[in-house]
Design an enzyme around this catalytic site. Structure first.
Site, short mmCIF file in Angstrom:
data_model
loop_
_atom_site.label_atom_id
_atom_site.label_comp_id
_atom_site.label_asym_id
_atom_site.label_seq_id
_atom_site.Cartn_x
_atom_site.Cartn_y
_atom_site.Cartn_z
N LYS A 290 -17.27 36.38 27.21
CA LYS A 290 -16.99 36.53 25.77
C LYS A 290 -17.62 35.36 25.03
CE LYS A 290 -12.99 37.25 22.66
NZ LYS A 290 -11.51 37.37 22.60
N SER B 89 -9.84 41.57 20.38
CA SER B 89 -11.13 41.08 19.95
C SER B 89 -12.18 41.08 21.06
CB SER B 89 -10.97 39.67 19.39
OG SER B 89 -10.52 38.79 20.40
N SER C 278 -5.84 40.36 22.86
CA SER C 278 -7.30 40.59 22.86
C SER C 278 -7.94 40.89 24.20
CB SER C 278 -8.02 39.40 22.24
OG SER C 278 -8.01 39.53 20.86
N1 GLN Z 1 -5.47 41.49 17.22
C1 GLN Z 1 -4.88 40.19 17.20
C2 GLN Z 1 -5.40 39.41 16.02
O1 GLN Z 1 -6.14 39.95 15.30
C3 GLN Z 1 -5.11 39.48 18.50
C4 GLN Z 1 -6.40 38.79 18.60
C5 GLN Z 1 -6.55 38.01 19.87
O2 GLN Z 1 -5.77 38.14 20.81
N2 GLN Z 1 -7.54 37.13 19.86
O3 GLN Z 1 -5.06 38.30 15.81
#
Ligand code: GLN
Length: 515
Positions: free
Chosen positions: A79, A154, A178
């Site tokens: 990532k 994400s 994420s």
């Molecule tokens: N969807 C969550 C957010 O927008 C989690 C994102 C993540 O785990 N980086 O914050």
């Protein structure tokens, strides 16, 4: 059967038996990326030559009979928020478009030391803020099961890469879901380890009390292998915990005896898609058939998880992202243009005799900061910075941040109590299967609500995993969420593997064009 159909563990067996070389394996994945990634969009960058060089170096070591690391020449997709020395690390943001860190993140150093081969960097929501990968400043990632739908976020690039067999393994991060949500939407395995299990040194910070790095893979055994490489104490991350790392790969095949599985009835209430609920219930029945006892447990504060998370995460983000000022890091606005515009504004205010306006006018430095940040951050990142700054400002701190911290503690205590009665907690990962691209992009609240089942795990600092447990009538993957107490990743993996052995969901592959 081609090499890219094999799991990481199967590939490693063939590598160790010298039936294939790392160069052949890496080449096979690179070819697949070349063939399909134009359509899927999982990668932001692929460095073919660097990957093939690394593979050749591992092959030479193997040929010379030298001891090899745990990954023995297996390719891994990263990532794009993990620092890779001298290579772009963009966080899918214009802000870091040209940023090349002068060092490797600890997990990258560990991968390299374990003879893993880095294939490239995967797409994500900007600064990991989002749930669909639509917030990337650079490209859209499509779900390999239905390319009109989101892969989740994400870590959407990582999950799509693994689901489309463009990489056998990927390393990503999970702040509120994420890793697990995209794993569930793309039909792969994703594990968020306990806070402190994996070093975050070199991870671009989003919400420091929640961020954790973990593996994505197509099987539980593969996730165990990668976690074994990633986990462990690191003096460079003061939150990493000095505890021995169990041998996950050797224990993963042992089923949990007398498993007590917890289910949380309140999670099956409003907002949960009927097909997801049904698939999860059937998965729980599979555990029953394997000898587990199933027991209801309560997480009474779970309903506050989204609200609590969306205070804490933006507060920490607003503070972490203050460093992107155009001076220390990354993008900087055209300072001359900014100064010229400021001068023009000053003249206009003078002509209008607007004293108040003149008093409030930026200095050149502030203007440079303001313009840099306005130009280089996307709308969701700005929204989080504003939410966080508001919640932390004088007079609001007690009402929001402090309150959220108290609720967070209650969430953790709920889990402590539940885990006195059960060994693992099972439930849904996401409220619905992957939704169409564009559906929620203008509705932040709808997007935030998708984190309802996953954010608790991060608030409590415990471990969670998503494993494929079925498909919707449209052929979209559904994930089963398993949660374990802190530092019980071994239990989590063993519990997931016993389900995997009893089912075949993980063997299904999306059919991509031309296959
Ligand atoms: N969807 C969550 C957010 O927008 C989690 C994102 C993540 O785990 N980086 O914050």
């Amino acid at each position: 059967m081609s090499l890219t159909d094999l799991s990481a563990v199967e590939l490693l067996d063939r590598l160790d038996a010298r039936h294939v070389t790392s160069t052949e394996v890496v080449q096979a994945f690179l070819d697949r990326i070349e063939r399909y990634d134009r359509r899927i969009g999982a990668f932001l960058r692929v460095d073919r030559e660097a990957a093939l060089d690394q593979a050749a170096a591992v092959d030479r070591k193997r040929q010379a009979g030298e001891a090899l690391g745990r990954l023995g020449g297996l390719p891994v997709a990263i990532k794009d928020l993990l620092a890779t020395q001298g290579e772009p690390t963009t966080c899918a943001s214009r802000m870091l478009e040209d940023f090349r860190p002068p060092y490797d993140a600890t997990v990258i150093a560990r991968l390299k030391a374990a003879d893993g081969v880095i294939l490239g960097k995967t797409n994500m929501d900007e600064f990991a803020m989002g749930g669909s990968t639509e917030n990337s400043a650079f490209r859209l990632t499509r779900n390999p099961w239905d390319t009109t739908r989101i892969p989740g976020g994400s870590s959407g690039g990582s999950a799509a890469a693994v689901a489309a067999a463009m990489a056998p393994l990927s390393v990503a991060s999970d702040t509120g879901g994420s890793i697990r949500a995209p794993a569930s939407w793309c039909g792969v395995v994703g594990l968020k380890p306990t806070y402190g299990r994996v070093s975050r040194y070199g991870l671009v910070a989003f919400a420091s009390s929640l961020d954790q790095i973990g593996p994505l893979a197509r099987t539980v055994e593969d996730a165990a292998l990668l976690l074994e490489v990633l986990a462990g104490h690191d003096p460079r991350d003061s939150t990493s915990v000095d505890r021995p790392v169990p041998n996950y790969t050797s224990s993963v095949g042992r089923p949990l005896e007398r498993l007590r599985l917890g289910i949380v009835p309140e999670l099956f209430g409003d907002g949960l898609d009927a097909e997801v609920a049904a698939a999860v219930r059937v998965a729980v029945d599979v555990y029953r058939s394997l000898g587990a006892t199933v027991q209801e447990v309560s997480l009474p504060h779970g309903k506050y998880a989204v609200a609590t998370y969306y205070i804490i995460a933006p507060c920490e983000a607003s503070s972490n992202l203050a460093r992107y000022d155009g001076v220390h890091y990354g993008y900087r606005t055209d300072a001359q243009k900014a100064a010229a515009r400021l001068e023009a504004e000053r003249k206009a205010l003078e002509q209008a005799g607007d004293r108040a306006g003149l008093d409030n006018l930026d200095t050149a430095l502030v203007r440079m900061y303001r313009q840099t940040r306005s130009e280089a951050f996307g709308p969701e990142v700005k929204r989080r910075i504003m939410l966080g700054t508001y919640a932390l400002s004088a007079g609001y701190y007690d009402a929001y941040y402090l309150k959220a911290m108290k609720v967070r503690r209650l969430v953790r205590e709920d889990f402590d109590r539940a885990f006195e009665q059960v060994d693992l907690i099972a439930g849904p990962v996401t409220p619905m299967p992957a939704y169409p691209i564009g559906e929620k992009v203008n509705d932040p609240l709808a997007m935030y609500l998708c984190d309802v089942y996953t954010a608790c795990t991060n608030l409590a600092g415990i471990a969670g995993l998503s494993i494929p447990c079925g498909f919707s009538s449209r052929g979209l993957p559904i994930g089963l969420h398993l949660q374990a107490p802190a530092f019980e990743e071994e239990r989590l993996l063993r519990g997931a593997a016993m389900y995997q052995r009893a089912t075949a969901w993980h063997t299904r592959r999306p059919s991509l064009d031309g296959e």
